[in-house]
Design a protein around this motif. Structure first.
Motif, PDB file in Angstrom:
ATOM      1  N   PRO A   1     -24.052  -6.293  15.530  1.00  0.00           N
ATOM      2  CA  PRO A   1     -22.868  -5.943  14.463  1.00  0.00           C
ATOM      3  C   PRO A   1     -21.577  -6.794  15.109  1.00  0.00           C
ATOM      4  O   PRO A   1     -20.762  -7.134  13.934  1.00  0.00           O
ATOM      5  N   THR A   2     -21.474  -6.885  16.145  1.00  0.00           N
ATOM      6  CA  THR A   2     -20.112  -7.418  16.542  1.00  0.00           C
ATOM      7  C   THR A   2     -19.793  -8.917  16.058  1.00  0.00           C
ATOM      8  O   THR A   2     -18.640  -9.324  16.070  1.00  0.00           O
ATOM      9  N   PHE A   3     -20.847  -9.667  15.465  1.00  0.00           N
ATOM     10  CA  PHE A   3     -20.798 -11.087  15.158  1.00  0.00           C
ATOM     11  C   PHE A   3     -20.472 -10.993  13.737  1.00  0.00           C
ATOM     12  O   PHE A   3     -20.136 -12.198  13.266  1.00  0.00           O
ATOM     13  N   PHE A   4     -20.251  -9.858  13.148  1.00  0.00           N
ATOM     14  CA  PHE A   4     -20.124 -10.034  11.538  1.00  0.00           C
ATOM     15  C   PHE A   4     -18.556  -9.790  11.255  1.00  0.00           C
ATOM     16  O   PHE A   4     -18.075  -8.953  11.930  1.00  0.00           O
ATOM     17  N   ASP A   5     -18.045 -10.470  10.432  1.00  0.00           N
ATOM     18  CA  ASP A   5     -16.631 -10.293  10.114  1.00  0.00           C
ATOM     19  C   ASP A   5     -16.466  -9.325   8.985  1.00  0.00           C
ATOM     20  O   ASP A   5     -15.281  -8.998   8.729  1.00  0.00           O
ATOM     21  N   TYR A   6     -17.307  -9.438   8.029  1.00  0.00           N
ATOM     22  CA  TYR A   6     -17.049  -8.621   6.614  1.00  0.00           C
ATOM     23  C   TYR A   6     -18.006  -7.388   6.498  1.00  0.00           C
ATOM     24  O   TYR A   6     -19.177  -7.469   6.902  1.00  0.00           O
ATOM     25  N   TRP A   7     -17.240  -6.384   6.054  1.00  0.00           N
ATOM     26  CA  TRP A   7     -18.282  -5.282   5.970  1.00  0.00           C
ATOM     27  C   TRP A   7     -18.139  -4.489   4.720  1.00  0.00           C
ATOM     28  O   TRP A   7     -17.147  -4.378   4.161  1.00  0.00           O
ATOM     29  N   GLY A   8     -19.176  -3.778   3.997  1.00  0.00           N
ATOM     30  CA  GLY A   8     -18.923  -3.022   3.084  1.00  0.00           C
ATOM     31  C   GLY A   8     -18.581  -1.655   3.411  1.00  0.00           C
ATOM     32  O   GLY A   8     -18.354  -1.233   4.646  1.00  0.00           O
ATOM     33  N   GLN A   9     -18.619  -0.853   2.402  1.00  0.00           N
ATOM     34  CA  GLN A   9     -18.017   0.625   2.771  1.00  0.00           C
ATOM     35  C   GLN A   9     -19.116   1.458   3.072  1.00  0.00           C
ATOM     36  O   GLN A   9     -18.763   2.715   3.616  1.00  0.00           O
ATOM     37  N   GLY A  10     -20.468   1.215   3.028  1.00  0.00           N
ATOM     38  CA  GLY A  10     -21.462   2.030   3.189  1.00  0.00           C
ATOM     39  C   GLY A  10     -21.971   2.919   2.426  1.00  0.00           C
ATOM     40  O   GLY A  10     -21.284   3.206   1.246  1.00  0.00           O
ATOM     41  N   ALA A  11     -23.320   3.153   2.544  1.00  0.00           N
ATOM     42  CA  ALA A  11     -23.989   4.149   1.623  1.00  0.00           C
ATOM     43  C   ALA A  11     -24.869   4.864   2.292  1.00  0.00           C
ATOM     44  O   ALA A  11     -25.612   4.574   3.212  1.00  0.00           O
ATOM     45  N   GLN A  12     -24.627   6.159   1.748  1.00  0.00           N
ATOM     46  CA  GLN A  12     -25.437   7.171   2.543  1.00  0.00           C
ATOM     47  C   GLN A  12     -27.034   7.208   2.116  1.00  0.00           C
ATOM     48  O   GLN A  12     -27.183   7.258   0.985  1.00  0.00           O
ATOM     49  N   VAL A  13     -27.933   7.386   3.130  1.00  0.00           N
ATOM     50  CA  VAL A  13     -29.325   7.328   2.972  1.00  0.00           C
ATOM     51  C   VAL A  13     -29.640   8.817   3.692  1.00  0.00           C
ATOM     52  O   VAL A  13     -29.590   8.779   4.857  1.00  0.00           O
ATOM     53  N   THR A  14     -30.004   9.505   2.901  1.00  0.00           N
ATOM     54  CA  THR A  14     -30.659  10.887   3.533  1.00  0.00           C
ATOM     55  C   THR A  14     -32.238  11.063   3.216  1.00  0.00           C
ATOM     56  O   THR A  14     -32.872  10.947   2.298  1.00  0.00           O
ATOM     57  N   VAL A  15     -32.931  11.276   4.458  1.00  0.00           N
ATOM     58  CA  VAL A  15     -34.337  11.455   4.311  1.00  0.00           C
ATOM     59  C   VAL A  15     -34.794  12.906   4.755  1.00  0.00           C
ATOM     60  O   VAL A  15     -34.351  13.149   5.854  1.00  0.00           O
ATOM     61  N   SER A  16     -35.591  13.627   3.994  1.00  0.00           N
ATOM     62  CA  SER A  16     -35.790  15.183   4.314  1.00  0.00           C
ATOM     63  C   SER A  16     -37.161  15.209   4.456  1.00  0.00           C
ATOM     64  O   SER A  16     -38.049  14.267   3.714  1.00  0.00           O
ATOM     65  N   SER A  17     -37.587  16.038   5.665  1.00  0.00           N
ATOM     66  CA  SER A  17     -39.178  16.211   5.998  1.00  0.00           C
ATOM     67  C   SER A  17     -39.844  16.908   5.040  1.00  0.00           C
ATOM     68  O   SER A  17     -39.317  17.809   4.294  1.00  0.00           O
TER      69      SER A  17
END
Length: 124
Positions: free
Chosen positions: A108-124
């Motif tokens: 990750p340290t090599f990347f300059d631009y980032w999105g805001q993120g998207a939550q992924v939830t996986v239930s068992s």
């Protein structure tokens, strides 16, 4: 100005599938690499996979064979198709871009631009 916007997150049961999208603006085709990272609570951000500026893909061992990254250049969009999801895949997923060689696509340290993120939830 570079902008990355993720979409497609949500909740799914173990064994299910999800597809994340990352719509980009301001990137230069053939120059910027793009990648997906994820971060679970209390854990460091880790590389999932990406494609370098030539389109060559690279995947983390933990997702290889289950996740597929593709790019639709006409829409400036990167996709992450996730199958066979397990609770360990639950995290906030981030799209990133930068001038990154193939061998650094999972760092990750090599990347300059980032999105805001998207939550992924996986239930068992």
């Amino acid at each position: 100005q570079v902008q990355l916007v993720e979409s497609g997150g949500g909740s799914v049961q173990a064994g299910g599938s999800l597809r994340l999208s990352c719509a980009s603006a301001g990137l230069t085709h053939g120059v910027h690499s793009m990648a997906w990272f994820r971060q679970a609570p209390g854990k460091e951000r880790e590389g999932v996979g990406g494609t370098d500026s030539s389109g060559a893909p690279r995947y983390a061992d933990s997702v290889s064979g289950r996740f597929t990254i593709s790019k639709e250049s006409a829409k400036n969009t990167l996709y992450l198709q996730m199958t066979g999801l397990t609770p360990d895949d639950g995290a906030v997923y981030y799209c990133a871009a930068g001038r990154v060689p193939w061998w650094n696509l999972l760092t990750p340290t090599f990347f300059d631009y980032w999105g805001q993120g998207a939550q992924v939830t996986v239930s068992s």
